[in-house]
Design an enzyme around this catalytic site. Structure first.
Site, mmCIF file in Angstrom:
data_model
loop_
_atom_site.group_PDB
_atom_site.id
_atom_site.type_symbol
_atom_site.label_atom_id
_atom_site.label_comp_id
_atom_site.label_asym_id
_atom_site.label_seq_id
_atom_site.Cartn_x
_atom_site.Cartn_y
_atom_site.Cartn_z
ATOM 1 N N TYR A 150 0.848 -1.203 0.000
ATOM 2 C CA TYR A 150 0.000 0.000 0.000
ATOM 3 C C TYR A 150 0.876 1.243 0.000
ATOM 4 O O TYR A 150 0.690 2.155 -0.805
ATOM 5 C CB TYR A 150 -0.914 -0.015 1.222
ATOM 6 C CG TYR A 150 -1.791 1.206 1.341
ATOM 7 C CD1 TYR A 150 -2.813 1.441 0.425
ATOM 8 C CD2 TYR A 150 -1.617 2.110 2.379
ATOM 9 C CE1 TYR A 150 -3.633 2.557 0.538
ATOM 10 C CE2 TYR A 150 -2.424 3.219 2.503
ATOM 11 C CZ TYR A 150 -3.434 3.446 1.576
ATOM 12 O OH TYR A 150 -4.243 4.566 1.697
ATOM 13 N N LYS A 154 1.498 4.084 -3.110
ATOM 14 C CA LYS A 154 1.300 5.520 -2.924
ATOM 15 C C LYS A 154 2.589 6.296 -3.204
ATOM 16 O O LYS A 154 2.550 7.381 -3.796
ATOM 17 C CB LYS A 154 0.801 5.801 -1.504
ATOM 18 C CG LYS A 154 -0.558 5.201 -1.188
ATOM 19 C CD LYS A 154 -1.660 5.769 -2.074
ATOM 20 C CE LYS A 154 -3.041 5.289 -1.650
ATOM 21 N NZ LYS A 154 -4.125 5.867 -2.459
ATOM 22 N N THR A 185 -13.133 6.185 8.050
ATOM 23 C CA THR A 185 -13.848 5.576 6.933
ATOM 24 C C THR A 185 -13.768 4.056 7.075
ATOM 25 O O THR A 185 -13.254 3.537 8.071
ATOM 26 C CB THR A 185 -13.230 5.984 5.583
ATOM 27 O OG1 THR A 185 -11.937 5.368 5.461
ATOM 28 C CG2 THR A 185 -13.077 7.500 5.470
#
Length: 261
Positions: A150, A154, A185
């Site tokens: 991840y 990015k 979220t």
């Protein structure tokens, strides 16, 4: 607002909050994500739903997005801003993550994002105008445990969009990279484990993060101001970025001991 704004990953979380904020300002919106039903629900909850088009899109299927872009442009005759928000997070150690999961994360977070950007770029160049917005992450600047691919995906976006900005500056193309810290979220619920399953639980840090509405307000101000890059997060995330820049060895020691989930 007479802008046409295309938001990927807009069925929930950050994307949904940005869509609702832009809708209240009268923008014309194209909302994309995989879940059409969820997108329709977002549209229904927005102001001025007659100015919103629901456009399901799976960025993991990114071999040729030219026809997708043509459809998007046809909705309102143009696209002014593309907000690349869709992505998948990760919660697994390197030693426990199979290579297929690494590839899956990159397929959406990096290749899907740049494929859509490359397909839309000719439209921006024809108009000598346009803005690419990239929702990166604090871990796009700092690598932490459990986020290896991840974080790498990015980091890769920063390199790509910094280059794109430099190449197309004279043509009036703007690039804004936004690096969120923890935002409350479902990102951790949907994060992939080492075997590719959804984690299914919300991290404590995520639950205690910024509200999506607060983040959206800050992000939209940065987009309007055409900021090249901004970090939006809590005090600890902002401090970590500062320490990384000026005291990288100190941050390296800190990251080894950080309790992340």
């Amino acid at each position: 607002m007479d802008k046409v704004i295309w938001i990927t990953g807009s069925s929930s979380g950050i994307g949904k909050a940005m869509a609702m904020s832009y809708a209240s300002q009268g923008a014309q919106l194209i909302l994309s994500a995989r879940n059409k039903k969820a997108l329709e629900a977002v549209k229904s909850s927005c102001s001025n739903p007659d100015k919103i088009k629901v456009f399901p899109l799976d960025l993991s299927d990114n071999k040729d997005l030219s026809s997708v872009v043509r459809q998007a442009i046809d909705f309102f005759g143009k696209v002014d801003i593309l907000i690349n928000n869709a992505g998948i997070s990760q919660r697994a150690l390197v030693k426990d993550t199979v290579l297929e999961v690494d590839r899956q994360i990159f397929e959406v977070n990096y290749f899907g994002t740049i494929a859509l950007t490359k397909a839309l770029l000719p439209h921006f160049l024809d108009r000598n105008s346009g803005q690419f917005v990239v929702i990166s992450s604090v871990v796009g600047k700092i690598g932490t445990p459990l986020r290896s691919s991840y974080s790498a995906s990015k980091h890769a976006l920063h390199g790509f969009y910094d280059s794109l900005r430099a190449e197309n500056y004279e043509q009036g193309i703007k690039v804004t990279i936004i690096c969120p810290g923890f935002v409350n979220t479902d990102v951790s619920i949907n994060a992939l484990t080492g075997k590719g399953e959804k984690q299914g639980t919300k991290d404590k840090a995520t639950a205690n993060g910024l509200s999506p509405d607060y983040f959206a307000k800050k992000a939209i101000n940065a987009i309007r101001s055409e900021r090249q890059e901004i970090v939006i997060g809590g005090k600890l995330e902002l401090l970590a970025v500062y320490v990384k820049r000026f005291f990288p060895l100190v941050l390296s020691r800190m990251v080894r001991k950080v309790d992340v989930t």
